[in-house]
Design a protein around this motif. Structure first.
Motif, PDB file in Angstrom:
ATOM      1  N   PRO A   8      -4.606  -9.616  -6.098  1.00 60.25           N
ATOM      2  CA  PRO A   8      -4.286  -8.132  -4.983  1.00 60.25           C
ATOM      3  C   PRO A   8      -3.400  -7.682  -4.940  1.00 60.25           C
ATOM      4  CG  PRO A   8      -5.464  -9.831  -3.955  1.00 60.25           C
ATOM      5  CD  PRO A   8      -5.379 -10.588  -5.520  1.00 60.25           C
ATOM      6  N   PRO A   9      -3.415  -6.351  -4.167  1.00 63.50           N
ATOM      7  CA  PRO A   9      -1.648  -6.484  -3.769  1.00 63.50           C
ATOM      8  C   PRO A   9      -1.167  -7.717  -2.349  1.00 63.50           C
ATOM      9  CG  PRO A   9      -3.689  -4.176  -3.158  1.00 63.50           C
ATOM     10  CD  PRO A   9      -3.447  -5.818  -3.910  1.00 63.50           C
ATOM     11  N   ALA A  10      -0.015  -7.220  -2.573  1.00 59.15           N
ATOM     12  CA  ALA A  10       0.945  -8.786  -1.458  1.00 59.15           C
ATOM     13  C   ALA A  10       0.138  -7.817  -0.559  1.00 59.15           C
ATOM     14  CB  ALA A  10       1.935  -8.361  -1.045  1.00 59.15           C
ATOM     15  N   CYS A  11      -0.373  -8.636   0.804  1.00 55.39           N
ATOM     16  CA  CYS A  11      -0.259  -8.467   2.525  1.00 55.39           C
ATOM     17  C   CYS A  11       0.791  -9.032   2.945  1.00 55.39           C
ATOM     18  CB  CYS A  11      -1.042  -9.609   3.023  1.00 55.39           C
ATOM     19  SG  CYS A  11      -2.458  -9.042   2.118  1.00 55.39           S
ATOM     20  N   TYR A  31       0.710  -0.822  10.332  1.00 55.04           N
ATOM     21  CA  TYR A  31      -0.278  -1.642   8.872  1.00 55.04           C
ATOM     22  C   TYR A  31      -1.425  -0.601   8.113  1.00 55.04           C
ATOM     23  CZ  TYR A  31      -0.818  -4.216   4.746  1.00 55.04           C
ATOM     24  OH  TYR A  31      -0.608  -4.786   4.072  1.00 55.04           O
ATOM     25  N   ASP A  32      -0.714   0.304   6.630  1.00 61.75           N
ATOM     26  CA  ASP A  32      -1.427   0.619   6.078  1.00 61.75           C
ATOM     27  C   ASP A  32      -1.883   0.614   4.415  1.00 61.75           C
ATOM     28  OD1 ASP A  32      -2.883   2.909   4.620  1.00 61.75           O
ATOM     29  OD2 ASP A  32      -2.561   4.260   4.667  1.00 61.75           O
ATOM     30  N   ALA A  33      -3.120  -1.003   4.711  1.00 58.92           N
ATOM     31  CA  ALA A  33      -2.915  -1.983   3.647  1.00 58.92           C
ATOM     32  C   ALA A  33      -3.217  -1.071   2.369  1.00 58.92           C
ATOM     33  CB  ALA A  33      -4.503  -2.521   4.357  1.00 58.92           C
ATOM     34  N   ALA A  34      -4.413  -0.265   2.520  1.00 59.07           N
ATOM     35  CA  ALA A  34      -4.708   1.004   1.587  1.00 59.07           C
ATOM     36  C   ALA A  34      -3.562   1.517   0.504  1.00 59.07           C
ATOM     37  CB  ALA A  34      -5.453   1.864   1.719  1.00 59.07           C
ATOM     38  N   ALA A  35      -2.954   1.944   1.270  1.00 60.04           N
ATOM     39  CA  ALA A  35      -1.368   2.040   0.756  1.00 60.04           C
ATOM     40  C   ALA A  35      -0.391   1.203   1.068  1.00 60.04           C
ATOM     41  CB  ALA A  35      -0.476   3.840   1.331  1.00 60.04           C
ATOM     42  N   GLN A  36      -0.326   0.347   0.714  1.00 60.97           N
ATOM     43  CA  GLN A  36       0.847  -0.670   1.495  1.00 60.97           C
ATOM     44  C   GLN A  36       2.223   0.232   1.763  1.00 60.97           C
ATOM     45  OE1 GLN A  36       1.539  -3.821   0.271  1.00 60.97           O
ATOM     46  NE2 GLN A  36      -0.771  -3.318   0.880  1.00 60.97           N
ATOM     47  N   GLU A  37       1.714   0.429   3.376  1.00 56.96           N
ATOM     48  CA  GLU A  37       2.885   1.285   3.805  1.00 56.96           C
ATOM     49  C   GLU A  37       2.496   0.905   5.325  1.00 56.96           C
ATOM     50  OE1 GLU A  37       3.677   5.258   2.168  1.00 56.96           O
ATOM     51  OE2 GLU A  37       1.838   5.364   3.190  1.00 56.96           O
ATOM     52  N   ARG A  50       7.418  -3.248  -0.699  1.00 56.72           N
ATOM     53  CA  ARG A  50       7.178  -3.323  -2.518  1.00 56.72           C
ATOM     54  C   ARG A  50       7.467  -4.899  -2.590  1.00 56.72           C
ATOM     55  NH1 ARG A  50      11.542   0.473  -2.451  1.00 56.72           N
ATOM     56  NH2 ARG A  50      10.837   2.432  -1.719  1.00 56.72           N
ATOM     57  N   ASP A  51       6.111  -5.764  -3.574  1.00 50.27           N
ATOM     58  CA  ASP A  51       6.414  -6.532  -3.795  1.00 50.27           C
ATOM     59  C   ASP A  51       5.711  -7.780  -2.236  1.00 50.27           C
ATOM     60  OD1 ASP A  51       6.063  -6.537  -6.076  1.00 50.27           O
ATOM     61  OD2 ASP A  51       8.335  -6.308  -5.792  1.00 50.27           O
ATOM     62  N   GLY A  52       5.037  -7.230  -1.188  1.00 51.46           N
ATOM     63  CA  GLY A  52       5.209  -8.644   0.134  1.00 51.46           C
ATOM     64  C   GLY A  52       6.112  -7.418   1.129  1.00 51.46           C
ATOM     65  N   ILE A  53       8.007  -7.297   0.439  1.00 50.36           N
ATOM     66  CA  ILE A  53       8.514  -7.263   1.645  1.00 50.36           C
ATOM     67  C   ILE A  53       8.873  -5.216   2.072  1.00 50.36           C
ATOM     68  CG2 ILE A  53      11.473  -7.302   1.889  1.00 50.36           C
ATOM     69  CD1 ILE A  53      10.780  -8.680  -0.328  1.00 50.36           C
ATOM     70  N   PRO A  54       8.191  -5.473   3.579  1.00 47.94           N
ATOM     71  CA  PRO A  54       8.572  -4.445   4.102  1.00 47.94           C
ATOM     72  C   PRO A  54      10.187  -3.188   3.894  1.00 47.94           C
ATOM     73  CG  PRO A  54       7.880  -5.581   5.644  1.00 47.94           C
ATOM     74  CD  PRO A  54       7.917  -6.294   4.276  1.00 47.94           C
ATOM     75  N   GLU A  60      13.771   5.364   2.602  1.00 49.88           N
ATOM     76  CA  GLU A  60      13.599   4.859   1.496  1.00 49.88           C
ATOM     77  C   GLU A  60      11.584   5.315   1.856  1.00 49.88           C
ATOM     78  OE1 GLU A  60      13.257   3.541  -1.410  1.00 49.88           O
ATOM     79  OE2 GLU A  60      15.252   3.962  -1.071  1.00 49.88           O
ATOM     80  N   ALA A  61      11.706   5.798   3.264  1.00 54.46           N
ATOM     81  CA  ALA A  61      10.114   5.435   3.916  1.00 54.46           C
ATOM     82  C   ALA A  61       9.854   7.937   3.850  1.00 54.46           C
ATOM     83  CB  ALA A  61      10.620   6.259   5.409  1.00 54.46           C
ATOM     84  N   ARG A  62       8.811   7.954   3.429  1.00 56.17           N
ATOM     85  CA  ARG A  62       8.416   8.726   3.282  1.00 56.17           C
ATOM     86  C   ARG A  62       7.729   9.615   4.321  1.00 56.17           C
ATOM     87  NH1 ARG A  62       2.517   9.620   2.764  1.00 56.17           N
ATOM     88  NH2 ARG A  62       2.113   7.630   3.226  1.00 56.17           N
ATOM     89  N   SER A  63       7.743  10.799   4.347  1.00 50.59           N
ATOM     90  CA  SER A  63       7.724  11.904   6.024  1.00 50.59           C
ATOM     91  C   SER A  63       6.322  12.290   5.922  1.00 50.59           C
ATOM     92  CB  SER A  63       8.528  12.961   5.673  1.00 50.59           C
ATOM     93  OG  SER A  63       8.454  14.149   7.223  1.00 50.59           O
ATOM     94  N   LEU A  64       5.608  11.698   7.057  1.00 49.35           N
ATOM     95  CA  LEU A  64       4.158  11.751   7.213  1.00 49.35           C
ATOM     96  C   LEU A  64       3.972  13.763   7.156  1.00 49.35           C
ATOM     97  CD1 LEU A  64       2.984   8.659   9.271  1.00 49.35           C
ATOM     98  CD2 LEU A  64       2.695   9.141   7.009  1.00 49.35           C
TER      99      LEU A  64
END
Length: 70
Positions: A8-11, A31-37, A50-54, A60-64
Motif C-alpha cells: 500500500p502507499p506509504a503512511c 493528513y489526506d491519506a488518499a491523496a498522500q498530501e 513522496r515515498d513516505g517523506i513529506p 512544491e506545494a499544490r494550490s488548493l
C-alpha cells in the motif's frame, strides 16, 4: 511476474504529523491519506508526500485554490 508492487502507499508516522506545521503559516497540517498530501487549510496549500517523506517546500506545494474551481 509483474513489476507492479503490491504494497500500500506509504503512511506518515502519526508522531511526525503531530510536530509538522506549514512552513508558510506555522499552522497545523491535516493528513489526506488518499491523496498522500499534507493540507494547510490556512495557506490553502497541499504538500506532497513522496515515498513516505513529506515535501515541505512551498514551491512544491499544490494550490488548493486551483481545485476549488470557478
Amino acid at each position: 511476474m509483474s513489476d507492479t508492487p503490491t504494497v500500500p502507499p506509504a503512511c506518515v508516522d502519526p508522531r511526525l504529523l503531530e510536530i509538522l506545521v506549514c512552513p508558510l503559516t506555522r499552522e497545523p497540517l491535516r493528513y489526506d491519506a488518499a491523496a498522500q498530501e499534507l493540507i494547510s487549510d490556512a495557506a490553502k496549500l497541499a504538500y506532497p508526500i513522496r515515498d513516505g517523506i513529506p515535501i515541505m517546500l512551498v514551491d512544491e506545494a499544490r494550490s488548493l485554490d486551483d481545485a476549488a474551481g470557478a
